[in-house]
Write an enzyme that holds these catalytic residues in place. Structure first.
Site, PDB file in Angstrom:
ATOM      1  N   LYS A  22      89.015 -42.355   7.806  1.00  0.00           N
ATOM      2  CA  LYS A  22      90.324 -42.919   7.461  1.00  0.00           C
ATOM      3  C   LYS A  22      91.299 -42.764   8.631  1.00  0.00           C
ATOM      4  CE  LYS A  22      92.040 -42.137   3.261  1.00  0.00           C
ATOM      5  NZ  LYS A  22      92.540 -43.170   2.350  1.00  0.00           N
ATOM      6  N   ARG A  91      96.269 -37.146   2.381  1.00  0.00           N
ATOM      7  CA  ARG A  91      94.976 -37.689   1.936  1.00  0.00           C
ATOM      8  C   ARG A  91      93.828 -37.129   2.753  1.00  0.00           C
ATOM      9  NH1 ARG A  91      96.134 -42.957  -0.655  1.00  0.00           N
ATOM     10  NH2 ARG A  91      98.275 -43.477  -0.095  1.00  0.00           N
ATOM     11  N   GLY A 100      86.511 -40.860  -3.609  1.00  0.00           N
ATOM     12  CA  GLY A 100      87.042 -40.108  -4.753  1.00  0.00           C
ATOM     13  C   GLY A 100      86.554 -38.680  -4.849  1.00  0.00           C
ATOM     14  N   MET A 102      87.115 -36.107  -2.754  1.00  0.00           N
ATOM     15  CA  MET A 102      88.032 -35.065  -2.291  1.00  0.00           C
ATOM     16  C   MET A 102      89.467 -35.405  -2.702  1.00  0.00           C
ATOM     17  SD  MET A 102      86.355 -33.963   1.251  1.00  0.00           S
ATOM     18  CE  MET A 102      86.399 -35.609   1.856  1.00  0.00           C
ATOM     19  N   ARG A 335      88.081 -49.936   6.775  1.00  0.00           N
ATOM     20  CA  ARG A 335      86.822 -49.387   7.310  1.00  0.00           C
ATOM     21  C   ARG A 335      85.780 -50.475   7.169  1.00  0.00           C
ATOM     22  NH1 ARG A 335      86.070 -45.668   1.985  1.00  0.00           N
ATOM     23  NH2 ARG A 335      86.144 -47.467   0.646  1.00  0.00           N
ATOM     24  N   HIS A 451      85.739 -46.752  -8.557  1.00  0.00           N
ATOM     25  CA  HIS A 451      84.867 -45.635  -8.204  1.00  0.00           C
ATOM     26  C   HIS A 451      83.421 -45.919  -8.610  1.00  0.00           C
ATOM     27  CE1 HIS A 451      82.879 -41.809  -9.303  1.00  0.00           C
ATOM     28  NE2 HIS A 451      83.360 -41.441  -8.137  1.00  0.00           N
ATOM     29  N   ARG A 571      40.898 -44.977   1.473  1.00  0.00           N
ATOM     30  CA  ARG A 571      40.306 -43.774   0.883  1.00  0.00           C
ATOM     31  C   ARG A 571      39.076 -44.228   0.115  1.00  0.00           C
ATOM     32  NH1 ARG A 571      46.068 -42.643  -0.062  1.00  0.00           N
ATOM     33  NH2 ARG A 571      46.638 -40.615   0.823  1.00  0.00           N
ATOM     34  N   ARG A 626      38.050 -43.902   5.598  1.00  0.00           N
ATOM     35  CA  ARG A 626      37.898 -42.442   5.641  1.00  0.00           C
ATOM     36  C   ARG A 626      36.718 -42.011   4.775  1.00  0.00           C
ATOM     37  NH1 ARG A 626      42.420 -38.695   3.266  1.00  0.00           N
ATOM     38  NH2 ARG A 626      41.434 -39.317   1.318  1.00  0.00           N
ATOM     39  N   GLU A 758      45.051 -33.148  10.103  1.00  0.00           N
ATOM     40  CA  GLU A 758      45.815 -32.775   8.911  1.00  0.00           C
ATOM     41  C   GLU A 758      45.749 -31.283   8.630  1.00  0.00           C
ATOM     42  OE1 GLU A 758      44.316 -34.908   5.488  1.00  0.00           O
ATOM     43  OE2 GLU A 758      42.250 -34.769   6.188  1.00  0.00           O
ATOM     44  N   SER A 777      44.345 -39.839  13.328  1.00  0.00           N
ATOM     45  CA  SER A 777      45.323 -40.322  12.361  1.00  0.00           C
ATOM     46  C   SER A 777      45.926 -39.087  11.696  1.00  0.00           C
ATOM     47  CB  SER A 777      44.642 -41.215  11.324  1.00  0.00           C
ATOM     48  OG  SER A 777      45.605 -41.635  10.393  1.00  0.00           O
ATOM     49  N   GLY A 779      47.346 -36.920   9.075  1.00  0.00           N
ATOM     50  CA  GLY A 779      47.431 -36.879   7.615  1.00  0.00           C
ATOM     51  C   GLY A 779      48.573 -35.931   7.280  1.00  0.00           C
ATOM     52  N   THR A 780      49.757 -36.487   7.267  1.00  0.00           N
ATOM     53  CA  THR A 780      50.923 -35.602   7.158  1.00  0.00           C
ATOM     54  C   THR A 780      51.116 -35.033   5.759  1.00  0.00           C
ATOM     55  OG1 THR A 780      52.200 -37.628   6.978  1.00  0.00           O
ATOM     56  CG2 THR A 780      52.218 -36.516   9.113  1.00  0.00           C
ATOM     57  N   ASN A 781      50.381 -35.569   4.769  1.00  0.00           N
ATOM     58  CA  ASN A 781      50.476 -34.953   3.437  1.00  0.00           C
ATOM     59  C   ASN A 781      49.837 -33.569   3.485  1.00  0.00           C
ATOM     60  OD1 ASN A 781      51.385 -37.473   2.623  1.00  0.00           O
ATOM     61  ND2 ASN A 781      49.377 -38.128   1.904  1.00  0.00           N
ATOM     62  N   ASP A 782      48.576 -33.542   3.935  1.00  0.00           N
ATOM     63  CA  ASP A 782      47.910 -32.240   4.031  1.00  0.00           C
ATOM     64  C   ASP A 782      48.538 -31.383   5.115  1.00  0.00           C
ATOM     65  OD1 ASP A 782      45.808 -31.605   2.174  1.00  0.00           O
ATOM     66  OD2 ASP A 782      44.873 -33.479   2.815  1.00  0.00           O
ATOM     67  N   CYS A 845      48.877 -41.676   8.595  1.00  0.00           N
ATOM     68  CA  CYS A 845      48.559 -42.343   7.332  1.00  0.00           C
ATOM     69  C   CYS A 845      49.027 -41.534   6.116  1.00  0.00           C
ATOM     70  CB  CYS A 845      47.073 -42.652   7.239  1.00  0.00           C
ATOM     71  SG  CYS A 845      46.049 -41.169   7.267  1.00  0.00           S
ATOM     72  N   TYR A 865      50.692 -46.570  15.661  1.00  0.00           N
ATOM     73  CA  TYR A 865      50.979 -47.259  14.405  1.00  0.00           C
ATOM     74  C   TYR A 865      51.348 -46.273  13.297  1.00  0.00           C
ATOM     75  CZ  TYR A 865      46.353 -45.836  12.769  1.00  0.00           C
ATOM     76  OH  TYR A 865      45.268 -45.087  12.385  1.00  0.00           O
TER      77      TYR A 865
HETATM   78  C1  PEP Z   1      47.101 -36.854   4.223  1.00  0.00           C
HETATM   79  O1  PEP Z   1      46.703 -35.722   3.963  1.00  0.00           O
HETATM   80  O2  PEP Z   1      48.196 -37.098   4.758  1.00  0.00           O
HETATM   81  C2  PEP Z   1      46.267 -38.012   3.883  1.00  0.00           C
HETATM   82  C3  PEP Z   1      46.635 -39.237   4.238  1.00  0.00           C
HETATM   83  O3  PEP Z   1      45.172 -37.799   3.124  1.00  0.00           O
HETATM   84  P1  PEP Z   1      45.217 -37.550   1.547  1.00  0.00           P
HETATM   85  O4  PEP Z   1      46.601 -37.842   1.084  1.00  0.00           O
HETATM   86  O5  PEP Z   1      44.206 -38.445   0.951  1.00  0.00           O
HETATM   87  O6  PEP Z   1      44.850 -36.114   1.468  1.00  0.00           O
HETATM   88 MG    MG Z   2      44.602 -35.416   3.481  1.00  0.00          MG
END
Ligand code: PEP
Ligand code: MG
Length: 887
Positions: A22, A91, A100, A102, A335, A451, A571, A626, A758, A777, A779-782, A845, A865
């Protein structure tokens, strides 16, 4: 010496960090010569210093005095002067808009004496008294922390006794009576009278604004909107102008384009004889901006000129708050305006077509999150439905749910899994909790700038507001549609935030036009056209390729339609379910290698068919397949159930040897921590022939597809590798199968063999693994699970809410990559891998492949990728380009 306070003439729009949004924009408008009431801004530095120390930093009071003197000189009036008082507004204004959330205190400088002077000067006793009672009310509730209810009750009682509907019906005598009641509330609740010293009022109002940074609702809003906790707010002190000086005065909020659809032409709400807060709070119903042309053509024309000027200056759609004081226009705020996702795309492309910005800038102005919202479903146009009420289309999207009338119920019902629509007369920041969990929001008052509308748009919730034909009775938990039925708490309603329509019951929902476009139906709507142009430019701009996670030919085909450049993760586990469970059972109960081989031999042709379908759908594009990852007992009967069956069978004397063998296998395979057990590459090493059967199926299918004239590029991926030795064993076997199949079929099948990264150990030793891998690749989940030691299946429900409350992370690390920790492993592994193997292909992935913030990180660390679910492919295409532009 630190400077804490800046005159409006000293700042610019680039100084959001220091002056808040502001303040920076008030400075900008002042400097381009727009009519802004003079004033000054106390910086966010001052707020942070105050919040750290618990008291105003040294020097702040003196700087305020100095700037106040200049302001008084500019206005020719003094704060608290009993004959000619200056009144100021105080203000909040943080870097990011927090509508709204603050505090604000208006009319600071009024007291028992100056109120009389204001009455004389303005010639309007009612205005003076009304301004005083507003100051008492705002000061009481925000500075002194008294419950707003106490003031509301006094007001309601007065209205009842005078038999009037709204505050305009009250006379100055009535209001004087209210001033006395409010002063009494303050005295009795705090033990002290309302301070008559205007400087005390000012200082305490400033402190209250600083303190309001940390109110629970502000904290919740920041968490929701992912705004950093340590920014603090600036405070703007500005000479008051009055929109409530009769019929030639008023206040309004407007946008230089329609914030809901993005269509050209100004859009706004105006309320005659009112202050700005009345417009935003939706206390009375506003009129459209076009009506101002009739009421005050000169101010209307001036306002349009200001809007045009602002758009050309900011090169973006702006929103504006203004006040007209007796025919004179004043700008109180501008703004870059919040907009719906549809409006964002449309406005960006219109600005390109108007020659104001280029395509790169258009890309910067839309987000993957907005595109994702546009891919939400709407109501089925062919479904039977009757509109029972119509309000304003405040925030798009179709929403269906049970009507609830307060935040507590909304939260409680949502927690037990019910969809709810929060219905209110108007929303206040206190309704935020309910708005967060609701599918949609419906209000009977307030315009597109209220609001409810602003917050809903920000959160991507569907919202219909200003539905005048609804008589909402919060206490009775019901609303009645004028001349129609009554809807009680728990009744299902449907609302369309894109059209403003309200329906009874549940209306079926269908895909969005953007989804239809990606599905191949070009359509001819402006939105689809804008989205397709932006995404096309994104494809020309991005460095990262986008692949999809798809396990079936149908998913693969959809991914391709949505623009995937291949499959980054197919998978294979679902291919062992259903009727094929019996074959997995054969495999695990096998008593020798020959029996195992026989079971695998039966799986081979089935797998080949699976892969053939996918190669067909992805003809000519790479497909990363995989090898099987989960522990085998996931495909077998439940241990306890089978134990009972066997016990019963034995008791009946009907012993089944197959069941006994299966139970023995289950006992052997049972694990306390299956996620840390016999899975991934470990299965491939322990069960001979399992991975080679899959590899053979993949390569035979590819050979078959190629023989039929197609092209296939399989990439065989080994899961859960921790060491280069594991990978070497498997790779040698896969290579052997590769040679055999190519020889048998007499064709060359170009293919890669790579690994998932992973496990932390794999990331740390990536340099060694890369020597023999064609690709990695992530495997960011594991990798997230194993790095934090969080079970990905349990913790989000179990304790993440508490972690989020403590700010341990702002969002689940399974949703958006933990860049510091897990990201650091990705960065190191990518660099180490590339160092030994410069041709190493790198992708991701895990779920993070479709998350905008994570995509920016993957771009920055140089992956080739990202791979995500088909539905998120367009989002990833867009964000990958934004990442490339924003580096
Ligand atoms: C992972 O672990 O990121 C992955 C892609 O494999 P999954 O989710 O099947 O374990
Ligand atoms: Mg995995």
């Amino acid at each position: 010496m630190v400077t804490w306070v800046y005159d409006f003439a000293e700042g610019s729009k680039e100084q959001n960090d220091l002056l808040g949004g502001k303040g920076a924009n008030l400075a900008e408008m002042t400097n381009i010569g727009l009519p802004v009431p003079p004033g000054f801004t106390i910086s966010t530095d001052a707020c942070r210093a105050y919040l750290e120390e618990g008291s105003a930093p040294p020097g702040l009071a003196d700087e305020i005095s100095e700037h106040l003197r200049s302001l008084e000189d500019a206005m020719g009036r003094r704060l608290g002067d009993p004959d000619d008082p200056l009144l100021v507004s105080v203000r909040s204004g943080a870097k990011n808009s927090m509508p709204g959330m603050m505090d604000t205190v208006l009319n600071v400088g009024l007291n028992d004496a100056s109120v009389e002077a204001l009455a004389r000067q303005s010639g309007d006793e009612r205005l003076a008294t009304d301004s005083y009672r507003r100051l008492l009310q705002m000061y009481g509730s925000t500075v002194l922390g008294l419950e707003a209810r106490m003031f509301d009750e006094a007001m309601d009682e007065l209205k009842r006794s005078r038999d009037v509907k709204d505050d305009l019906g009250l006379t100055s005598d009535d209001l004087r009576h209210l001033v006395t009641s409010y002063q009494e509330v303050i005295r009795s609740e705090t033990g002290k009278p309302f301070p008559q010293d205007p400087r005390e009022q000012l200082d305490r109002a400033v402190q209250a604004v600083f303190d309001s940074w940390n109110t629970p609702r502000a904290v919740l809003y920041r968490r929701q909107e992912r705004i950093a906790e340590d920014l603090g707010t600036a405070v703007n002190i500005q000479a008051m102008v009055f929109g409530n000086l009769g019929a030639t005065s008023g206040s309004g909020v407007c946008f230089t384009r329609d914030p809901a659809t993005g269509s050209q032409g100004v859009y706004g709400d105006y309320l005659a004889n009112a202050q700005g807060e009345d417009v935003v709070a939706g206390i009375r119903n506003t009129v459209a901006l076009t009506d101002l042309e009739r009421l005050d053509p000169t101010s209307h024309a001036e306002l349009l000129a200001v809007m045009e000027r602002l758009e050309l200056h900011y090169l973006d759609m702006c929103d504006i708050e203004f006040t007209i004081e007796r025919g004179r226009l004043w700008m109180l705020q501008t703004r870059v305006g919040k907009r719906t996702p549809a409006a964002a795309f449309r406005i960006a492309m219109d600005f390109v077509d108007e020659g104001l910005i280029d395509m790169d800038e258009a890309l910067r102005r839309v987000t993957g999150h907005q595109l994702a919202q546009l891919m939400f479903p709407g109501f089925d146009p062919s479904a039977e439905r009757t509109v029972v009420a119509r309000g304003m289309s405040a925030s798009p999207g179709a929403a269906v749910g049970k009507a609830v009338f307060d935040s507590d119920t909304a939260v409680a019902w949502a927690e037990r899994g019910e969809d709810v629509i929060l219905v209110r007369k108007e929303t206040t920041p206190d309704d935020l909790r309910g708005m967060v969990v609701a599918r949609g929001i419906l209000t009977s008052r307030g315009g597109k700038t209220s609001h409810a509308a602003v917050v809903a748009r920000g959160m991507g919730r569907s919202c219909v507001c200003g539905t005048e034909s609804l008589d909402v009775d919060i206490a009775a938990k019901q609303f009645t549609i004028r001349g129609g039925p009554t809807v009680h708490e728990g009744d299902v309603i449907s609302i369309d935030g894109g059209t403003g329509e309200v329906f009874l019951g549940k209306i079926p929902v269908v895909d969005s036009s953007v989804v239809r476009f990606f599905e191949g139906d070009p359509g001819d709507d402006v939105l689809v056209n804008a989205v397709s142009r932006v995404v096309e430019h994104a494809d020309d701009t991005r460095r990262l390729a986008v692949r999809a996670n798809a396990d079936t030919p149908d998913d693969a085909a959809r991914a391709r339609r949505y623009g995937a450049a291949g499959i980054g993760l197919c998978r294979t586990e679902h291919m062992f379910l259903g009727e094929r469970r019996a074959l997995v059972e054969e495999l695990v109960v096998a008593s020798d290698v020959d029996e195992q081989a026989a079971a695998l031999q039966q799986l081979l042709p089935l797998q080949r068919e699976d892969f053939l379908g996918i190669f067909e759908a992805m003809d000519g594009l790479p497909v990363t397949i995989r090898l099987i990852d989960p522990p085998l007992h996931e495909f077998l009967p439940d241990f306890t159930e089978l134990s009972v069956t066997v016990a019963l069978e034995d008791e009946r004397g009907a012993t089944s040897s197959r069941h006994h063998r299966l139970l023995a296998a289950l006992t052997r395979l049972h694990e306390q921590n299956p996620m840390l057990g016999l899975r991934g590459v470990r299965l491939g090493i322990v069960i001979p022939g399992l991975f080679t059967m899959q590899a053979r199926a993949i390569l035979e299918a590819a050979a078959e597809w190629v023989a039929g004239g197609g092209s296939a590029f399989p990439e065989i991926m080994v899961p859960l590798v921790a060491s280069t030795e594991e990978f070497a064993i498997v790779r040698a076997e896969l290579e052997k199968v590769g040679r055999e199949v190519q020889e048998e079929r007499g064709v060359q099948i170009p293919h890669l063999v790579g690994t998932m990264i992973e496990l932390p150990r794999a990331a740390i030793t990536a340099g060694q693994i890369a020597e023999s891998a064609d690709f990695f690749s992530f495997g960011t989940n594991d990798l997230t699970q194993m790095t934090w030691g969080f079970s990905r299946d349990d913790v989000e429900a179990a304790f993440f809410p508490t972690y989020l409350d403590h700010g341990i992370f702002p969002v689940s690390p399974f949703e958006s990559l933990d860049i510091e920790g897990v990201g650091s492993l990705v960065r190191t592994a990518a660099a180490a891998g590339r160092e030994v193997n410069p041709g190493l292909h790198l992708g991701v992935c895990g779920e993070h492949g479709g998350d905008p913030a994570s995509i920016h990180f993957f771009d920055a660390v140089g992956l080739d990728y990202v791979s995500c679910s088909p539905f998120r492919v367009p989002v990833a295409r867009l964000e990958a380009a934004r990442a490339a532009l924003m580096q």
